[in-house]
Design a protein around this motif. Sequence first.
Motif, short mmCIF file in Angstrom:
data_model
loop_
_atom_site.label_atom_id
_atom_site.label_comp_id
_atom_site.label_asym_id
_atom_site.label_seq_id
_atom_site.Cartn_x
_atom_site.Cartn_y
_atom_site.Cartn_z
N ASP A 3 -14.51 24.08 43.29
CA ASP A 3 -14.02 25.45 43.54
C ASP A 3 -15.04 26.48 43.09
OD1 ASP A 3 -11.71 26.16 44.86
OD2 ASP A 3 -10.40 25.80 43.16
N SER A 4 -15.55 26.30 41.88
CA SER A 4 -16.43 27.30 41.29
C SER A 4 -17.76 27.40 42.03
CB SER A 4 -16.68 26.98 39.82
OG SER A 4 -17.54 25.86 39.68
N LEU A 5 -18.12 26.35 42.75
CA LEU A 5 -19.38 26.33 43.50
C LEU A 5 -19.17 26.63 44.98
CD1 LEU A 5 -20.90 23.19 41.76
CD2 LEU A 5 -21.73 25.54 41.55
N GLY A 6 -17.97 27.05 45.34
CA GLY A 6 -17.69 27.39 46.73
C GLY A 6 -17.53 26.20 47.65
N LEU A 7 -17.26 25.02 47.07
CA LEU A 7 -17.04 23.81 47.86
C LEU A 7 -15.55 23.51 47.93
CD1 LEU A 7 -19.89 21.67 46.25
CD2 LEU A 7 -19.89 22.65 48.56
N PRO A 8 -15.10 22.76 48.94
CA PRO A 8 -13.67 22.47 49.07
C PRO A 8 -13.14 21.70 47.86
CG PRO A 8 -14.81 21.95 51.11
CD PRO A 8 -15.86 22.23 50.09
N PRO A 9 -12.02 22.14 47.28
CA PRO A 9 -11.46 21.45 46.12
C PRO A 9 -10.70 20.19 46.53
CG PRO A 9 -10.09 23.31 46.71
CD PRO A 9 -11.27 23.34 47.64
N ALA A 10 -9.90 19.67 45.60
CA ALA A 10 -9.25 18.38 45.80
C ALA A 10 -8.23 18.41 46.94
CB ALA A 10 -8.57 17.94 44.51
#
Length: 224
Positions: free
Chosen positions: A25-32
Amino acid sequence: MTDDDRRPIARLQALDCCAVSDALDSLGLPPAVTGIAALTTTGRIAGRAVTVKLTDRKPEDAPLRHLCSGAVDSAGPGHVLVIEQRTGIDAAGWGGVLSHAAREAGIEGVIVDGPARDIDEAAGLGFAVYARCATARTARGRIHEEGFNIDIAVGELTVRPGDLVIADRSGVAVVPSGRAGEVLERAESIVARERAMTEAVRRGEPVSRVMGASYERMLQGGDD
């Protein structure tokens, strides 16, 4: 599997899905991904993805082998099988003989975006099966394998062969192989900060203060 492959897996195994999801999330990637549950064991699994895509159409010139068996034969310790079974047909994307074979191969576990079966059998083996649901319905005559070690979809995510994947009772998270270093570093930092906050609560500090501004900044990488 080389030492370079094993090191990030060992780091991932020391984390949990929530920390990895927060890091993504913090890196702008899709979370779980939510909704995929542990059906046979409560243990966390983590490793590199070996992918399988299932379809409701029989591919032309399809090899005469049972679905997922080629992927099992190609995998071993440090691997997690990740299966796309999103046909909408109530049929298992995983079953008992496959669980026996995967356990013998040392595979960490299997994640099915769809149904799985022979759940009691896999539980008796101590083999980790994560799936959307359980069914007794066979895949025979219903679904087919499109291929393995190809890009697949799990939830809203794309999973590629060799991506890092972790699953526990909170969800399933996928770390793109090319971003593994920064995601793991961020997740480890999040875990360290949460441990410090937990210790503060145990010392008697008010949770409203412990989980104040510093907690809200955590996903942006802000310092306390």
